[in-house]
Scaffold this motif. Structure first.
Motif, short mmCIF file in Angstrom:
data_model
loop_
_atom_site.label_atom_id
_atom_site.label_comp_id
_atom_site.label_asym_id
_atom_site.label_seq_id
_atom_site.Cartn_x
_atom_site.Cartn_y
_atom_site.Cartn_z
N ASN A 371 -8.95 -3.97 -3.35
CA ASN A 371 -8.89 -4.38 -2.22
C ASN A 371 -10.40 -4.81 -2.02
OD1 ASN A 371 -6.72 -5.77 -3.10
ND2 ASN A 371 -5.05 -4.96 -1.16
N GLU A 374 -12.29 -4.62 -5.70
CA GLU A 374 -12.63 -6.69 -5.53
C GLU A 374 -13.30 -7.45 -4.39
OE1 GLU A 374 -9.24 -8.99 -4.12
OE2 GLU A 374 -8.99 -9.83 -6.44
N ASN A 375 -12.90 -7.14 -3.39
CA ASN A 375 -13.72 -7.66 -2.43
C ASN A 375 -15.26 -7.97 -2.61
OD1 ASN A 375 -11.87 -8.69 -1.04
ND2 ASN A 375 -11.75 -7.68 1.12
N LYS A 378 -16.67 -9.49 -5.14
CA LYS A 378 -15.78 -11.46 -4.52
C LYS A 378 -16.64 -12.15 -3.99
CE LYS A 378 -11.71 -11.90 -3.76
NZ LYS A 378 -10.06 -12.03 -3.23
N GLY A 437 -5.74 -8.95 1.79
CA GLY A 437 -6.51 -7.75 0.87
C GLY A 437 -6.36 -6.50 1.73
MG LIG Z 1 -9.79 -9.87 -0.84
#
Ligand SMILES: [Mg+2]
Ligand SMILES: Nc1ncnc2c1ncn2[C@@H]1O[C@H](COP(=O)(O)OP(=O)(O)OP(=O)(O)O)[C@@H](O)[C@H]1O
Length: 482
Positions: A371, A374-375, A378, A437
């Motif tokens: 998480n 990924e953040n 992203k 997340g």
């Molecule tokens: Mg996230």
């Protein structure tokens, strides 16, 4: 449902127990106050009487032990010189117990034989002394042999009947009785007032507990004073406030979760309705619609998986724990994130130390790293970078995820671990985010006894630092635990 006892009956029985204990205590004290001082005073009078009579008898016996023969003429001559005022009766006998001197005013027994056992015992060489108290007077008797040249030539018998001291003792007794009656009455009245006040406060607490247990989380107890019950009241109020908070969080969670599930479901329904209702839809449009349905279904699946993870953490359901190599978990995560990073033109740089072991659940620890990473990918910018650092320090394993992305505004920083919280809702939803997340990462880290912190980087990006207790040796602990 189990019926709860009436609050009034509950507190009444507490009051009754309290009152009964107190009454027994007062009764014991009253008995003690009314007996002990009198007994002590009486014993004191006994011993002083005995000492004084023994002293007087001793003086008489030695005055009468002159070599002359004891006769009814010689004895009164000696006795007249002694002070006999305090004595009720004084008898002097010869060795045969014949009375030679008797100070009785009516019918003195001179010439007769004294039939007192005390005199008989004194003539056999004993010193006899005892004192009695019948509630009205002290009666003390003393008998002593008169010795001359080593033989017993007679006996002295003294008797004292003293009402003055007895009156003193009975007046002390009466006063003690009145004082203990007044003190007991005052104590009982005070006890009733005090126990009523106490039980009233306990009743208030019990009522408040019931009100809150029935769902009114706004109810508070008025707190005054600083005693233990006030402390209990303060604790109760803060507990109720926490309960209210938890209840509100639960409600919000349920409504957010249903909203989160409703949106993709509504899209799926709309898209499938369009396919069903349009008769002349070309293959190309239909493929687009089905692709959209698939991506909505995927989003739905991701959200439900996250919700399930959260509920697993929340319920504390038994999780398998083992010695997890975080380096391996991080490498696996990065392999999975590689396509997304490539798509977003983000470079991931790693520095993963060996021997970063943690005692925990591998799946949850994977979710923490995934998480965060990924953040970082992203919410980054094309050409940006993500640095992932893993190191072990003393008894901790530290994971740092740092990016050169869009950053999180200061006002949002305190909320980002809250469930369903998204900084820029539109952007996050576009990126397929549901705002769960970070809360999964946070709760999982806490479940492992660790800590997670977020801060802004100097370059405008974001840095997440996770600290977990290290597990350097292969632990013997095993199995499953919450
Ligand atoms: Mg996230
Ligand atoms: N590294 C980051 N840089 C900038 N903003 C971030 C970063 N990490 C999180 N955020 C912000 O915090 C919000 C919450 O993050 P979180 O991971 O909980 O949810 P999400 O990414 O939107 O959805 P999910 O992770 O459930 O798919 C995000 O919506 C995003 O706005």
């Amino acid at each position: 449902m189990k019926r709860l006892p009436e609050i009034k009956t509950m507190t009444n029985s507490v009051q009754l127990k309290f009152a009964a204990t107190f009454l027994v205590l007062i009764a014991v004290l009253a008995v003690f106050m009314n007996t002990y001082p009198t007994i002590a005073a009486r014993d004191l009078v006994f011993s002083s009487k005995k000492a004084s009579l023994q002293n007087q008898a001793g003086v008489m016996a030695s005055a009468l032990s002159a070599p002359e023969e004891l006769t009814s003429d010689t004895v009164p001559a000696v006795m007249d010189q002694l002070d006999l005022r305090s004595l009720t009766r004084v008898i002097v006998t010869d060795e045969d117990a014949r009375i030679l001197y008797d100070n009785a005013q009516y019918d003195p027994g001179i010439g007769r034989y004294a039939m007192f056992s005390e005199i008989a015992r004194a003539l056999s060489g004993e010193i006899v002394c005892y004192s009695d108290y019948d509630g009205r007077a002290f009666m003390t008797r003393e008998a002593m042999p008169i010795r001359s040249g080593g033989t017993t030539v007679g006996a002295v018998y003294l008797y004292e009947y003293d009402e003055t001291q007895a009156q003193l003792i009975s007046s002390i007794q009466n006063r003690l009785r009145s004082v203990s009656l007044i003190v007991s009455a005052a104590a009982i009245i005070l006890m009733f007032i005090f126990s009523r006040a106490l039980t009233k406060r306990i009743t208030e607490l019990a009522k408040a507990t019931r009100i809150v247990s029935e769902g009114d989380y706004d109810h508070r107890i008025p707190v005054a004073g600083h005693d233990e019950l006030s402390e209990l009241g303060t604790e109760f109020n803060s507990l109720t406030a926490r309960l209210k908070e938890t209840e509100e969080l639960r409600r919000r969670f349920v409504s957010d979760a249903s909203h989160e599930l409703k949106t993709p479901l509504a899209s799926i329904r709309l898209l499938s309705d369009s396919i069903v209702n349009s008769e002349d839809m070309d293959a190309e449009t239909m493929r687009d619609f089905v692709n959209d349905i698939e991506s909505e279904a995927e989003r739905l699946q991701r959200t439900t998986e996250k919700l399930l993870s959260l509920s697993r953490i929340d319920s504390g359901a038994s999780l398998t724990r083992e010695r997890v190599d975080l380096r391996k978990v991080a490498e696996k995560t990065l392999r999975l994130l590689h396509p997304l990073a490539k798509e977003n033109r983000v470079t991931i740089a790693t520095e993963l130390q060996k021997d970063c072991f943690v005692w925990g659940n591998e799946d949850l620890l994977y979710r923490v790293i995934f998480n965060l990473a990924e953040n970082a990918v992203k919410y980054n910018m094309p050409g940006g970078t993500v640095d992932i650092l893993l190191k072990s320090e003393e008894d901790e394993v530290i994971l740092t995820v740092e990016d050169t992305g869009i950053g999180i505004p200061d006002e949002d920083l305190p909320h980002i671990f809250t469930r369903f919280y998204r900084v820029d809702k539109a952007r996050s939803t576009d990126a397929g985010g549901s705002g769960l997340g970070l809360s999964i990462a946070h709760d999982a880290v806490k479940l492992h006894g660790g800590d997670i912190a977020v801060e802004k980087c100097a370059e405008g990006g974001t840095r997440f630092v996770v600290r977990l207790p290290a597990c350097p040796e292969a632990s013997e602990e095993g199995g499953t635990e919450a």
